[in-house]
Write a protein that holds these residues in place. Structure first.
Motif, PDB file in Angstrom:
ATOM      1  N   TRP A 136       5.561  12.663  -0.298  1.00 49.14           N
ATOM      2  CA  TRP A 136       4.792  13.186   0.837  1.00 49.14           C
ATOM      3  C   TRP A 136       3.576  12.306   1.116  1.00 49.14           C
ATOM      4  CZ3 TRP A 136       0.617  17.399   0.842  1.00 49.14           C
ATOM      5  CH2 TRP A 136       0.320  17.778   2.160  1.00 49.14           C
ATOM      6  N   CYS A 137       2.853  11.931   0.070  1.00 43.74           N
ATOM      7  CA  CYS A 137       1.695  11.046   0.242  1.00 43.74           C
ATOM      8  C   CYS A 137       2.092   9.736   0.916  1.00 43.74           C
ATOM      9  CB  CYS A 137       1.069  10.725  -1.114  1.00 43.74           C
ATOM     10  SG  CYS A 137       0.012  12.011  -1.764  1.00 43.74           S
ATOM     11  N   THR A 189      -0.805   4.736  11.792  1.00 34.95           N
ATOM     12  CA  THR A 189      -0.300   6.016  11.299  1.00 34.95           C
ATOM     13  C   THR A 189       1.153   5.904  10.867  1.00 34.95           C
ATOM     14  OG1 THR A 189      -1.778   7.189  12.825  1.00 34.95           O
ATOM     15  CG2 THR A 189       0.033   8.458  11.869  1.00 34.95           C
ATOM     16  N   ALA A 190       1.937   5.161  11.619  1.00 32.73           N
ATOM     17  CA  ALA A 190       3.376   5.068  11.361  1.00 32.73           C
ATOM     18  C   ALA A 190       3.701   4.282  10.100  1.00 32.73           C
ATOM     19  CB  ALA A 190       4.077   4.433  12.553  1.00 32.73           C
ATOM     20  N   ILE A 191       2.903   3.243   9.793  1.00 28.16           N
ATOM     21  CA  ILE A 191       3.305   2.341   8.705  1.00 28.16           C
ATOM     22  C   ILE A 191       2.338   2.412   7.526  1.00 28.16           C
ATOM     23  CG2 ILE A 191       3.965  -0.014   8.122  1.00 28.16           C
ATOM     24  CD1 ILE A 191       4.542  -0.483  11.074  1.00 28.16           C
ATOM     25  N   CYS A 192       1.234   1.699   7.594  1.00 30.62           N
ATOM     26  CA  CYS A 192       0.364   1.679   6.397  1.00 30.62           C
ATOM     27  C   CYS A 192      -1.096   1.439   6.750  1.00 30.62           C
ATOM     28  CB  CYS A 192       0.856   0.647   5.383  1.00 30.62           C
ATOM     29  SG  CYS A 192       0.940  -1.018   6.040  1.00 30.62           S
ATOM     30  N   GLY A 193      -1.595   2.182   7.715  1.00 31.79           N
ATOM     31  CA  GLY A 193      -3.019   2.198   8.000  1.00 31.79           C
ATOM     32  C   GLY A 193      -3.643   0.866   8.354  1.00 31.79           C
ATOM     33  N   GLY A 194      -4.731   0.543   7.653  1.00 37.68           N
ATOM     34  CA  GLY A 194      -5.502  -0.660   7.958  1.00 37.68           C
ATOM     35  C   GLY A 194      -4.710  -1.938   7.864  1.00 37.68           C
ATOM     36  N   SER A 195      -3.782  -2.026   6.918  1.00 37.41           N
ATOM     37  CA  SER A 195      -2.962  -3.237   6.759  1.00 37.41           C
ATOM     38  C   SER A 195      -2.097  -3.473   7.990  1.00 37.41           C
ATOM     39  CB  SER A 195      -2.075  -3.120   5.512  1.00 37.41           C
ATOM     40  OG  SER A 195      -2.851  -2.991   4.352  1.00 37.41           O
ATOM     41  N   ALA A 196      -1.509  -2.394   8.504  1.00 35.89           N
ATOM     42  CA  ALA A 196      -0.666  -2.515   9.700  1.00 35.89           C
ATOM     43  C   ALA A 196      -1.493  -2.899  10.919  1.00 35.89           C
ATOM     44  CB  ALA A 196       0.074  -1.199   9.950  1.00 35.89           C
ATOM     45  N   ILE A 197      -2.672  -2.301  11.047  1.00 38.79           N
ATOM     46  CA  ILE A 197      -3.550  -2.622  12.174  1.00 38.79           C
ATOM     47  C   ILE A 197      -3.979  -4.083  12.119  1.00 38.79           C
ATOM     48  CG2 ILE A 197      -5.824  -2.176  13.185  1.00 38.79           C
ATOM     49  CD1 ILE A 197      -5.439   0.768  12.302  1.00 38.79           C
ATOM     50  N   ALA A 198      -4.333  -4.553  10.925  1.00 40.02           N
ATOM     51  CA  ALA A 198      -4.743  -5.952  10.763  1.00 40.02           C
ATOM     52  C   ALA A 198      -3.600  -6.911  11.074  1.00 40.02           C
ATOM     53  CB  ALA A 198      -5.230  -6.180   9.333  1.00 40.02           C
ATOM     54  N   THR A 257      -2.810   2.684   2.513  1.00 41.87           N
ATOM     55  CA  THR A 257      -2.340   2.545   1.135  1.00 41.87           C
ATOM     56  C   THR A 257      -3.393   2.982   0.125  1.00 41.87           C
ATOM     57  OG1 THR A 257      -1.003   0.648   1.830  1.00 41.87           O
ATOM     58  CG2 THR A 257      -1.330   0.938  -0.526  1.00 41.87           C
ATOM     59  N   SER A 258      -4.660   2.702   0.387  1.00 40.54           N
ATOM     60  CA  SER A 258      -5.721   3.052  -0.557  1.00 40.54           C
ATOM     61  C   SER A 258      -5.784   4.554  -0.800  1.00 40.54           C
ATOM     62  CB  SER A 258      -7.073   2.549  -0.047  1.00 40.54           C
ATOM     63  OG  SER A 258      -7.349   3.084   1.235  1.00 40.54           O
ATOM     64  N   THR A 278       3.352   4.752  -4.593  1.00 42.03           N
ATOM     65  CA  THR A 278       3.113   3.315  -4.438  1.00 42.03           C
ATOM     66  C   THR A 278       4.381   2.586  -4.013  1.00 42.03           C
ATOM     67  OG1 THR A 278       1.454   3.438  -6.191  1.00 42.03           O
ATOM     68  CG2 THR A 278       2.196   1.255  -5.550  1.00 42.03           C
ATOM     69  N   THR A 279       5.508   2.912  -4.662  1.00 44.71           N
ATOM     70  CA  THR A 279       6.766   2.223  -4.351  1.00 44.71           C
ATOM     71  C   THR A 279       7.215   2.515  -2.929  1.00 44.71           C
ATOM     72  OG1 THR A 279       7.435   2.412  -6.673  1.00 44.71           O
ATOM     73  CG2 THR A 279       9.152   1.907  -5.078  1.00 44.71           C
ATOM     74  N   VAL A 280       7.210   3.776  -2.543  1.00 41.76           N
ATOM     75  CA  VAL A 280       7.669   4.154  -1.195  1.00 41.76           C
ATOM     76  C   VAL A 280       6.730   3.597  -0.131  1.00 41.76           C
ATOM     77  CG1 VAL A 280       8.129   6.080   0.376  1.00 41.76           C
ATOM     78  CG2 VAL A 280       8.866   6.218  -2.003  1.00 41.76           C
TER      79      VAL A 280
END
Length: 324
Positions: A186-187, A129-138, A194-195, A213-215
């Motif tokens: 906000w997104c 939740t804090a960073i970038c979903g599935g990528s962070a978990i992986a 990310t997806s 995308t950049t943020v």
């Protein structure tokens, strides 16, 4: 000789293999997602319907295919951006990123205690939740030595909430008349994976897509320090850390598009192909959300993810709406 015989046998097996109706339907829907008829949210919905009614016939390769498609799509989107605007956007979202990441990690710790949720599962949901979903978990999972069950529950939680976000966020953005920049920011901060960030932003507009995308990818760089700190906190020194190298390729794509005329000429076409790749990614993510996956998550994990999400999304929205 033996290699040739083995190849021939494998070739004959493929020719004689019967394709099921389920596989044919899945392939047809996959092809449909290549057309302009299917938007990113619709692709996700189609995938979810596939998961519930016919099941994913190629589930064994789904995770790898999703990962490759998402990374390809994100890098391709870089060919539609200029380095000056990317730097400015990253700078504007930096402070909000830092505050939201720290706040989410602290709140996740408190909620895990309050809900009495298994420690590593709760931590993976919090990091996702804090960073970038599935990528962070992986990336964090090997650093804390999480097992397959813990990873699956965390990923399931994140993907379920992201499916909701992809439909809800554009509706809220239009109801509040958020600008492209406001919505993109906000997104990037409030949607976990990310997806779904890119999917929701692309639905809102091209400028929102660039900002989001950049943020989001600037935010994703926090995977590296968080993974290192996680290994220290859970006393798992010497474990591997997955670094998101595709972010470097995304930056390279922006640089090439900014300074080399050839890439500026083909940039529009690359971005178009990348958006199609994103649509396919969301279809595959939806197709992985079967009833079994949803039920295996459990109400505590969903509750923690939902509360974290609301406590992140609502204050960020209010700040953006009133002060930016």
């Amino acid at each position: 000789m033996y290699k040739k015989a083995g190849f021939t046998a494998h070739y004959n097996y493929l020719l004689n293999k019967k394709i099921s109706v389920r596989e044919i339907l899945f392939i047809l829907l996959f092809i449909l997602c290549l057309t302009p008829v299917v938007s990113a949210p619709l692709a996700l919905l189609l995938g979810i319907l596939v998961a519930q009614w016919i099941g994913h016939p190629f589930l064994a390769v789904n995770h790898k295919a999703t990962q490759i498609l998402l990374q390809f799509s994100v890098v391709g989107l870089g060919f539609g951006m200029h380095i000056d605007s990317a730097i400015q956007t990253g700078r504007d979202g930096f402070l909000l990123t830092v505050i939201s990441i720290i706040g989410t990690l602290l709140l996740g710790f408190v909620l895990a205690k309050f809900l009495n949720l298994e420690k590593l599962t709760a931590y993976l949901i919090t990091v996702g939740t804090a960073i970038c979903g599935g990528s962070a978990i992986a990336a964090v999972s090997p650093a804390v030595k999480a097992n397959e069950k813990q990873i699956s529950v965390a990923l399931g939680t994140i993907f379920i909430l992201n499916a909701i976000a992809l439909f809800v966020f554009p509706v809220i953005g239009r109801a509040l008349d958020l600008s492209q920049t406001q919505f993109g920011l906000w997104c990037a901060v409030a949607i976990q994976d990310t997806s779904s960030v890119v999917g929701a932003a692309s639905k809102y507009g091209s400028e929102a897509l660039q900002v989001a995308t950049t943020v989001k990818l600037t935010r994703a760089l926090w995977i590296i320090p968080i993974s290192l700190l996680s290994a220290l906190a859970f006393n798992t020194k010497g474990t591997g850390i997955k670094i998101p190298y595709f972010i470097g390729l995304f930056i390279l794509a922006i640089i090439l598009n900014s300074y080399i005329p050839f890439f500026q000429e083909i940039g529009t076409h690359v971005v178009h192909i990348s958006k199609i790749g994103l649509t396919l990614t969301l279809f595959l993510i939806g197709a992985s959300l079967s009833k079994d996956v949803i039920l295996s998550v459990g109400y505590k994990a969903i509750l923690q993810g939902l509360l974290l999400w609301l406590c992140l999304a609502v204050p960020v929205l209010l700040y953006i709406y009133f002060f930016l």
